[in-house]
Design a protein around this motif. Structure first.
Motif, mmCIF file in Angstrom:
data_model
loop_
_atom_site.group_PDB
_atom_site.id
_atom_site.type_symbol
_atom_site.label_atom_id
_atom_site.label_comp_id
_atom_site.label_asym_id
_atom_site.label_seq_id
_atom_site.Cartn_x
_atom_site.Cartn_y
_atom_site.Cartn_z
ATOM 1 N N ARG A 266 26.353 -40.231 -0.168
ATOM 2 C CA ARG A 266 24.948 -40.649 -0.089
ATOM 3 C C ARG A 266 24.622 -41.620 -1.222
ATOM 4 N N CYS B 83 23.500 -45.656 -0.576
ATOM 5 C CA CYS B 83 22.181 -46.109 -1.041
ATOM 6 C C CYS B 83 22.278 -47.168 -2.132
ATOM 7 N N VAL C 54 12.448 -50.954 2.643
ATOM 8 C CA VAL C 54 13.564 -50.387 3.398
ATOM 9 C C VAL C 54 13.037 -49.576 4.574
ATOM 10 N N GLU D 205 14.312 -46.610 7.017
ATOM 11 C CA GLU D 205 15.370 -45.611 7.209
ATOM 12 C C GLU D 205 15.154 -44.927 8.552
ATOM 13 N N PHE E 182 15.516 -40.232 9.401
ATOM 14 C CA PHE E 182 15.225 -39.811 8.018
ATOM 15 C C PHE E 182 15.520 -38.326 7.811
ATOM 16 N N ASN F 220 18.434 -38.299 1.536
ATOM 17 C CA ASN F 220 18.784 -39.531 0.820
ATOM 18 C C ASN F 220 17.794 -39.878 -0.286
ATOM 19 N N TYR G 37 17.767 -43.019 -3.697
ATOM 20 C CA TYR G 37 17.216 -44.366 -3.620
ATOM 21 C C TYR G 37 17.247 -45.013 -5.005
ATOM 22 N N VAL H 154 9.784 -47.097 1.299
ATOM 23 C CA VAL H 154 10.629 -46.718 2.429
ATOM 24 C C VAL H 154 9.745 -46.311 3.600
ATOM 25 N N ALA I 239 9.974 -44.327 6.904
ATOM 26 C CA ALA I 239 10.872 -43.303 7.421
ATOM 27 C C ALA I 239 10.592 -43.042 8.894
ATOM 28 N N LEU J 79 18.553 -48.380 6.378
ATOM 29 C CA LEU J 79 19.460 -47.296 5.999
ATOM 30 C C LEU J 79 19.593 -46.328 7.159
ATOM 31 N N SER J 80 20.822 -45.950 7.465
ATOM 32 C CA SER J 80 21.088 -44.972 8.517
ATOM 33 C C SER J 80 22.240 -44.081 8.080
ATOM 34 N N THR J 81 22.008 -42.767 8.025
ATOM 35 C CA THR J 81 23.060 -41.824 7.665
ATOM 36 C C THR J 81 23.088 -40.671 8.661
#
Length: 205
Positions: free
Chosen positions: A26, A30, A37, A39, A42, A47, A51, A58, A60, A103-105
């Motif tokens: 993570r 980041c 940003v 995301e 989320f 995350n 950041y 962000v 989300a 951002l994508s996790t």
């Protein structure tokens, strides 16, 4: 949406995605984020502590009300402003060229129409905007891939449609991004069929 998806699955994912073993990955995904940003997926905000200070805000995107509630402490403690902004990564409520980065996790595995979501991210990113991603998907080893194929139908039922065999890099490229960095590896401490990770950065082409 079923009771399981509303009230149980977000708690399961919160626990599974909160593992300390994932912290280094993570932190890596980041690193280098800056400006405004978006995301997607989320979740419960795992995350947020990672950041960097260069992020100014962000947005989300998160469909699950319970996941957003579980994120409250992390969001409140964050020095970066975080707002819930949209429920569906496939249809983001923003004009073109709105964000500096995305951002994508552990999200691309579950989105029903991944191609649509990636096109949306490309649309809302400014020219030269970066997509940072950390996703599990298609294993590089045939022996692991065979297990992924066997387990995928059950995994999708239990974990909200989560695919094990999506080719993340191919999907990102097909959406019009140029991948500038990508690394494939297995997350330590997790069963390999569920732990084939893709960590990378792509830019709008």
């Amino acid at each position: 949406m079923s009771l399981y998806r509303r009230g149980v699955l977000p708690r399961v994912i919160n626990c599974a995605c909160g593992a300390k073993s994932a912290y280094p990955s993570r932190r890596r995904v980041c690193a280098g984020l800056s400006g405004e940003v978006i995301e997607i997926g989320f979740g419960s905000g795992h995350n947020v502590p990672f950041y960097p200070e260069t992020v100014t805000r962000v947005a989300a995107a998160e469909p699950a009300d319970l996941a957003w509630k579980l994120a409250t402490k992390r969001v409140t403690a964050s020095s970066v402003p975080v707002e819930r902004s949209g429920l569906d990564g496939q249809a983001l409520p923003f004009p073109d060229d709105s964000f500096d980065a995305a951002l994508s996790t552990w999200t691309m595995c579950t989105i029903p129409d991944l191609d649509a979501a990636l096109l949306e991210l490309r649309r809302v990113l400014r020219p030269g905007g970066k997509l940072h991603f950390l996703e599990h998907g298609y294993a590089p080893d045939e022996s692991v891939l065979r297990w992924q194929r066997r387990l995928e139908p059950t995994n999708k039922r239990l974990f909200g449609g989560c695919h094990l065999t999506r080719r993340i890099g191919d999907a990102v490229t097909a959406a019009g991004f140029d991948i500038v960095e990508i690394e494939q590896f297995y997350e330590k401490g997790a069963p390999r069929p569920m732990a084939a990770l893709n960590l990378g950065i792509a830019v709008t082409a």
